[in-house]
Design a protein around this motif. Structure first.
Motif, PDB file in Angstrom:
ATOM      1  N   GLN A 164      -9.579  18.177 -91.981  1.00  0.00           N
ATOM      2  CA  GLN A 164     -10.077  19.496 -91.620  1.00  0.00           C
ATOM      3  C   GLN A 164     -11.488  19.375 -91.054  1.00  0.00           C
ATOM      4  N   ARG A 165     -11.696  19.937 -89.862  1.00  0.00           N
ATOM      5  CA  ARG A 165     -13.016  19.879 -89.234  1.00  0.00           C
ATOM      6  C   ARG A 165     -13.700  21.225 -89.391  1.00  0.00           C
TER       7      ARG A 165
ATOM      8  N   THR B  73     -26.167  25.073-100.809  1.00  0.00           N
ATOM      9  CA  THR B  73     -26.819  26.376-100.932  1.00  0.00           C
ATOM     10  C   THR B  73     -27.462  26.827 -99.626  1.00  0.00           C
ATOM     11  N   ARG B  74     -27.709  25.877 -98.705  1.00  0.00           N
ATOM     12  CA  ARG B  74     -28.368  26.227 -97.450  1.00  0.00           C
ATOM     13  C   ARG B  74     -27.530  25.943 -96.208  1.00  0.00           C
ATOM     14  N   CYS B  75     -26.262  25.612 -96.376  1.00  0.00           N
ATOM     15  CA  CYS B  75     -25.428  25.234 -95.232  1.00  0.00           C
ATOM     16  C   CYS B  75     -24.078  25.952 -95.309  1.00  0.00           C
ATOM     17  N   VAL B  76     -23.830  26.819 -94.331  1.00  0.00           N
ATOM     18  CA  VAL B  76     -22.533  27.475 -94.241  1.00  0.00           C
ATOM     19  C   VAL B  76     -21.801  26.955 -93.011  1.00  0.00           C
ATOM     20  N   VAL B  77     -20.470  26.898 -93.106  1.00  0.00           N
ATOM     21  CA  VAL B  77     -19.644  26.397 -92.017  1.00  0.00           C
ATOM     22  C   VAL B  77     -18.394  27.261 -91.885  1.00  0.00           C
ATOM     23  N   TRP B  78     -17.732  27.121 -90.738  1.00  0.00           N
ATOM     24  CA  TRP B  78     -16.459  27.775 -90.470  1.00  0.00           C
ATOM     25  C   TRP B  78     -15.423  26.695 -90.227  1.00  0.00           C
ATOM     26  N   ASP B  79     -14.182  26.975 -90.567  1.00  0.00           N
ATOM     27  CA  ASP B  79     -13.075  26.059 -90.307  1.00  0.00           C
ATOM     28  C   ASP B  79     -12.760  26.144 -88.813  1.00  0.00           C
TER      29      ASP B  79
ATOM     30  N   VAL C 197     -11.100  29.292 -86.407  1.00  0.00           N
ATOM     31  CA  VAL C 197     -11.827  29.900 -85.288  1.00  0.00           C
ATOM     32  C   VAL C 197     -11.014  29.761 -84.004  1.00  0.00           C
ATOM     33  N   GLU C 198     -10.432  28.581 -83.774  1.00  0.00           N
ATOM     34  CA  GLU C 198      -9.615  28.387 -82.581  1.00  0.00           C
ATOM     35  C   GLU C 198      -8.378  29.274 -82.604  1.00  0.00           C
ATOM     36  N   ALA C 199      -7.762  29.447 -83.765  1.00  0.00           N
ATOM     37  CA  ALA C 199      -6.604  30.337 -83.891  1.00  0.00           C
ATOM     38  C   ALA C 199      -7.007  31.786 -83.608  1.00  0.00           C
ATOM     39  N   TRP C 200      -8.173  32.182 -84.096  1.00  0.00           N
ATOM     40  CA  TRP C 200      -8.669  33.541 -83.845  1.00  0.00           C
ATOM     41  C   TRP C 200      -8.881  33.752 -82.348  1.00  0.00           C
ATOM     42  N   LEU C 201      -9.496  32.774 -81.674  1.00  0.00           N
ATOM     43  CA  LEU C 201      -9.714  32.876 -80.226  1.00  0.00           C
ATOM     44  C   LEU C 201      -8.387  32.954 -79.472  1.00  0.00           C
TER      45      LEU C 201
END
Length: 85
Positions: A2-3, A38-44, A48-52
């Motif tokens: 998973q990236r 605590t200071r780093c948020v990310v998205w799968d 995101v590609e599926a949403w686009l």
């Protein structure tokens, strides 16, 4: 494997303001971010590609652009009404 992507890469993929993305997340209209630290948020990236892809498909099916903002929901500036003379 998973990236994930950070905010700067997300901005390159999705040309929306941070506040718009956060509001869409809150309403369930955009993939949710998650915290790595605590200071780093990310998205799968896959989400995101599926949403686009879904947005692109919906746009092509209807042939119309995305709906405009509902100006009646503005918080800082009310909509001006026509002056009655």
């Amino acid at each position: 494997m998973q990236r994930t992507i950070r905010r700067d890469e997300l901005r390159k993929m999705v040309p929306l303001a941070d506040s718009t993305i956060y509001e869409m997340e809150r309403r369930g209209e955009f993939p949710k971010r998650f915290s790595l630290t605590t200071r780093c948020v990310v998205w799968d990236l896959a989400e995101v590609e599926a949403w686009l892809a879904a947005r692109r498909a919906a746009s092509q099916q209807t042939g119309a652009s995305a709906p405009g903002p509902d100006v009646r929901k503005r918080r800082t500036r009310p909509v001006k009404t026509a002056a009655v003379t």
